[in-house]
Motif scaffolding. Structure first.
Motif, PDB file in Angstrom:
ATOM      1  N   ALA A 154      22.324  80.791  -6.166  1.00 29.08           N
ATOM      2  CA  ALA A 154      23.447  80.963  -5.304  1.00 29.08           C
ATOM      3  C   ALA A 154      24.594  80.522  -6.407  1.00 29.08           C
ATOM      4  CB  ALA A 154      23.020  79.599  -4.352  1.00 29.08           C
ATOM      5  N   ALA A 155      24.485  79.693  -7.299  1.00 28.52           N
ATOM      6  CA  ALA A 155      25.725  79.299  -8.209  1.00 28.52           C
ATOM      7  C   ALA A 155      26.061  80.598  -9.058  1.00 28.52           C
ATOM      8  CB  ALA A 155      25.133  78.228  -9.189  1.00 28.52           C
ATOM      9  N   VAL A 156      25.149  81.612  -9.379  1.00 28.23           N
ATOM     10  CA  VAL A 156      25.517  82.618 -10.110  1.00 28.23           C
ATOM     11  C   VAL A 156      26.147  83.429  -9.397  1.00 28.23           C
ATOM     12  CG1 VAL A 156      24.332  84.697 -11.315  1.00 28.23           C
ATOM     13  CG2 VAL A 156      23.603  82.369 -12.009  1.00 28.23           C
ATOM     14  N   GLN A 157      25.518  83.722  -7.924  1.00 26.69           N
ATOM     15  CA  GLN A 157      26.506  84.708  -7.005  1.00 26.69           C
ATOM     16  C   GLN A 157      27.639  84.105  -6.735  1.00 26.69           C
ATOM     17  OE1 GLN A 157      24.430  84.797  -3.266  1.00 26.69           O
ATOM     18  NE2 GLN A 157      24.888  86.806  -3.046  1.00 26.69           N
ATOM     19  N   LYS A 158      27.966  82.950  -6.590  1.00 27.97           N
ATOM     20  CA  LYS A 158      29.258  82.538  -6.438  1.00 27.97           C
ATOM     21  C   LYS A 158      30.136  82.848  -7.606  1.00 27.97           C
ATOM     22  CE  LYS A 158      31.941  78.221  -5.290  1.00 27.97           C
ATOM     23  NZ  LYS A 158      31.683  76.726  -5.147  1.00 27.97           N
ATOM     24  N   GLN A 159      29.667  82.841  -8.688  1.00 35.79           N
ATOM     25  CA  GLN A 159      30.474  83.047 -10.168  1.00 35.79           C
ATOM     26  C   GLN A 159      30.719  84.376 -10.244  1.00 35.79           C
ATOM     27  OE1 GLN A 159      28.314  81.586 -13.541  1.00 35.79           O
ATOM     28  NE2 GLN A 159      29.403  79.577 -13.708  1.00 35.79           N
ATOM     29  N   GLN A 160      29.805  85.186  -9.774  1.00 33.85           N
ATOM     30  CA  GLN A 160      29.864  86.831  -9.751  1.00 33.85           C
ATOM     31  C   GLN A 160      31.189  86.951  -8.916  1.00 33.85           C
ATOM     32  OE1 GLN A 160      26.171  88.074  -9.022  1.00 33.85           O
ATOM     33  NE2 GLN A 160      25.450  88.358 -11.182  1.00 33.85           N
ATOM     34  N   ALA A 161      31.225  86.414  -7.744  1.00 31.27           N
ATOM     35  CA  ALA A 161      32.297  86.739  -6.688  1.00 31.27           C
ATOM     36  C   ALA A 161      33.759  86.229  -7.361  1.00 31.27           C
ATOM     37  CB  ALA A 161      32.113  85.997  -5.418  1.00 31.27           C
ATOM     38  N   ALA A 162      33.556  85.146  -7.848  1.00 34.40           N
ATOM     39  CA  ALA A 162      34.808  84.610  -8.437  1.00 34.40           C
ATOM     40  C   ALA A 162      35.290  85.789  -9.723  1.00 34.40           C
ATOM     41  CB  ALA A 162      34.750  83.195  -8.910  1.00 34.40           C
ATOM     42  N   ALA A 163      34.471  86.074 -10.248  1.00 35.97           N
ATOM     43  CA  ALA A 163      34.738  86.902 -11.497  1.00 35.97           C
ATOM     44  C   ALA A 163      35.269  88.345 -11.011  1.00 35.97           C
ATOM     45  CB  ALA A 163      33.661  87.259 -12.438  1.00 35.97           C
ATOM     46  N   LYS A 164      34.717  88.650  -9.959  1.00 31.55           N
ATOM     47  CA  LYS A 164      35.160  90.187  -9.415  1.00 31.55           C
ATOM     48  C   LYS A 164      36.705  89.830  -8.704  1.00 31.55           C
ATOM     49  CE  LYS A 164      33.553  93.555  -6.201  1.00 31.55           C
ATOM     50  NZ  LYS A 164      32.748  94.085  -4.986  1.00 31.55           N
ATOM     51  N   GLN A 165      36.803  88.703  -8.151  1.00 32.81           N
ATOM     52  CA  GLN A 165      38.210  88.418  -7.891  1.00 32.81           C
ATOM     53  C   GLN A 165      39.224  88.403  -8.786  1.00 32.81           C
ATOM     54  OE1 GLN A 165      38.634  84.806  -5.336  1.00 32.81           O
ATOM     55  NE2 GLN A 165      40.476  85.401  -4.565  1.00 32.81           N
ATOM     56  N   LEU A 166      38.667  87.740  -9.876  1.00 35.96           N
ATOM     57  CA  LEU A 166      39.664  87.709 -10.961  1.00 35.96           C
ATOM     58  C   LEU A 166      39.916  88.954 -11.779  1.00 35.96           C
ATOM     59  CD1 LEU A 166      41.064  85.933 -13.109  1.00 35.96           C
ATOM     60  CD2 LEU A 166      39.025  85.448 -14.314  1.00 35.96           C
ATOM     61  N   GLN A 167      38.995  89.635 -11.488  1.00 32.57           N
ATOM     62  CA  GLN A 167      38.998  91.348 -12.118  1.00 32.57           C
ATOM     63  C   GLN A 167      40.269  91.915 -11.511  1.00 32.57           C
ATOM     64  OE1 GLN A 167      35.232  92.869 -12.460  1.00 32.57           O
ATOM     65  NE2 GLN A 167      34.731  92.150 -14.369  1.00 32.57           N
ATOM     66  N   ALA A 168      40.255  91.663 -10.125  1.00 31.91           N
ATOM     67  CA  ALA A 168      41.026  92.403  -9.435  1.00 31.91           C
ATOM     68  C   ALA A 168      42.452  91.860  -9.499  1.00 31.91           C
ATOM     69  CB  ALA A 168      40.728  92.211  -7.792  1.00 31.91           C
ATOM     70  N   GLN A 169      42.536  90.589  -9.735  1.00 32.13           N
ATOM     71  CA  GLN A 169      43.939  89.980 -10.148  1.00 32.13           C
ATOM     72  C   GLN A 169      44.297  90.360 -11.406  1.00 32.13           C
ATOM     73  OE1 GLN A 169      42.416  85.880  -9.082  1.00 32.13           O
ATOM     74  NE2 GLN A 169      43.944  85.526  -7.427  1.00 32.13           N
ATOM     75  N   MET A 170      43.477  90.207 -12.131  1.00 30.11           N
ATOM     76  CA  MET A 170      43.797  90.827 -13.640  1.00 30.11           C
ATOM     77  C   MET A 170      44.284  92.337 -13.843  1.00 30.11           C
ATOM     78  SD  MET A 170      43.576  88.523 -16.083  1.00 30.11           S
ATOM     79  CE  MET A 170      42.857  88.869 -17.765  1.00 30.11           C
ATOM     80  N   ALA A 171      43.871  93.161 -12.869  1.00 31.50           N
ATOM     81  CA  ALA A 171      44.300  94.438 -12.718  1.00 31.50           C
ATOM     82  C   ALA A 171      45.622  94.499 -12.371  1.00 31.50           C
ATOM     83  CB  ALA A 171      43.416  95.421 -11.869  1.00 31.50           C
ATOM     84  N   THR A 172      45.995  93.630 -11.230  1.00 30.89           N
ATOM     85  CA  THR A 172      47.372  93.798 -10.780  1.00 30.89           C
ATOM     86  C   THR A 172      48.373  93.165 -11.784  1.00 30.89           C
ATOM     87  OG1 THR A 172      46.600  93.148  -8.505  1.00 30.89           O
ATOM     88  CG2 THR A 172      48.676  92.778  -8.970  1.00 30.89           C
TER      89      THR A 172
END
Length: 294
Positions: A154-172
Motif C-alpha cells: 500500500a505504501a509503494v502504491q501511494k509512492q507511485q501515485a505521488a511520483a506520477k503526480q510529480l512527473q505531471a507537475q515537472m512537465a508543466t
C-alpha cells in the motif's frame, strides 16, 4: 652601367617596399586565456590577416589603423596558431586551461534545478525532503515488507501515485522554464546558450567540455526588482551547478556591486573564488559581466 645601377636600385626599392607592406608582429609569442578566450593582437601594414588554429580552417581578421586582433577559444590542450599577412608569417601558442565541467552533465544538473524553481513552493519543499530521506524511506519499506507485506504494498502504491503526480507537475514546470534552459547538446565554440531580456549565458564548449561561462546582464535590468531576481536566480543556479557555494559567492558579489556604485566609471575586474571556481566580475557602461572559469 648607369642604366644597370638605376634598374638595380629600382628593384631593391620594390623589394624593400614589399617587405615593409608585409611586416607582421604580435604583442606576445605565448598567450594565456582569460575568461572564455585568448586575445591575440599585433600590427601589420596589410589590410587583413589570416590565421589557423592547430592547422584548422583559415580564418580572417580585419586590420584597423595597422592593428589587428582575434580571439582563440580556450581549450584543455596547448594550441598553435599560424598568422599570415601577405608573405609574412608568425607562430604563437595559446596555453591550455582546466575545464569547468563535462558540458552534458552540467547542463542536465542546471536544467533540473531551473525546472525545480518553476514548481510551486510546497512541491519544492516536498521534493527536497523526499531527496534527503530517499535512502531511509527505501530501507523502511524493505523492513516493512518483511513484517507486513500488505502495508508495504500500500505504501509503494501511494509512492507511485505521488511520483506520477510529480512527473505531471515537472512537465508543466519544464514548459514554463523552456526559455531559461541550457541546450542539452551544443557544437564546439563560443556561443550564447541562453538569451532572455534579463540575462545572457555565453559558454565555450570544446570536445564536450565546458571551458568557461559568461553571465551578462544589462545594467538597466539590475535597477528593477524582476531583473535583479532573474539575475540572482541564474547566478546562484550556475554557481550551484559548478559545485561552488552560491551564498558565499553572492555575499562577495554584493560587496563588488557596492564598490562599483562608488565608482560607476570603473571597469576593473574583481575576482571571487569558491571551491576551485573563479568568478571574475567586470562592468561596462551598459552591461555587467561575470566570467566563470577554473
Amino acid at each position: 652601367m648607369k642604366k644597370f645601377l638605376l634598374g638595380a636600385l629600382g628593384l631593391l626599392a620594390l623589394t624593400l617596399a614589399g617587405c615593409s607592406s608585409n611586416k607582421l608582429t604580435t604583442n606576445k609569442s605565448s598567450y594565456h586565456p582569460t575568461a572564455l578566450t585568448a586575445v591575440v593582437k599585433g600590427n601589420t601594414k596589410s589590410k587583413t590577416v589570416t590565421y589557423q588554429i592547430d592547422g584548422g580552417q583559415k580564418q580572417k581578421a580585419e586590420v584597423s589603423g595597422g592593428t589587428y586582433f582575434f580571439q582563440v577559444p580556450a581549450a584543455t590542450k596547448d594550441q598553435q596558431v599560424k598568422i599570415t599577412a601577405g608573405t609574412a608569417h608568425k607562430n604563437v601558442s595559446v596555453k591550455h586551461v582546466t575545464a569547468l565541467a563535462n558540458y552534458k552533465k552540467f547542463a542536465a544538473k542546471y536544467n533540473q534545478m531551473v525546472i525545480a524553481t518553476h514548481l510551486p513552493a510546497k512541491v519544492q519543499k516536498q521534493l527536497a525532503s523526499a531527496q534527503k530521506t530517499q535512502a531511509a524511506t527505501k530501507k523502511k519499506l524493505a523492513a516493512l515488507a518483511q513484517t507486513n507485506p500488505a502495508a508495504a504494498a500500500a505504501a509503494v502504491q501511494k509512492q507511485q501515485a505521488a511520483a506520477k503526480q510529480l512527473q505531471a507537475q515537472m512537465a508543466t514546470a519544464k514548459k514554463a522554464a523552456k526559455d531559461d534552459l541550457l541546450p542539452t547538446n551544443t557544437a564546439a565554440g563560443v556561443k550564447n546558450l541562453i538569451s532572455t531580456k534579463a540575462v545572457t549565458v555565453r559558454g565555450n564548449v570544446q570536445d564536450g567540455k565546458l571551458m568557461g561561462l559568461a553571465l551578462i546582464t544589462p545594467t538597466k535590468q539590475m535597477k528593477t526588482k524582476s531583473g535583479q531576481k532573474d539575475f540572482g536566480t541564474t547566478f546562484a543556479l550556475l554557481g550551484g551547478s559548478l559545485n561552488a557555494k552560491p551564498k558565499y559567492v553572492i555575499k562577495k558579489f554584493e560587496k563588488v556591486l557596492k564598490d562599483a556604485k562608488k565608482n560607476s566609471s570603473s571597469t576593473t575586474t574583481k575576482t571571487i573564488r569558491s571551491n576551485g571556481v573563479r568568478f571574475n566580475t567586470g562592468f561596462s557602461t551598459d552591461h555587467l559581466y561575470i566570467y566563470m572559469t577554473k
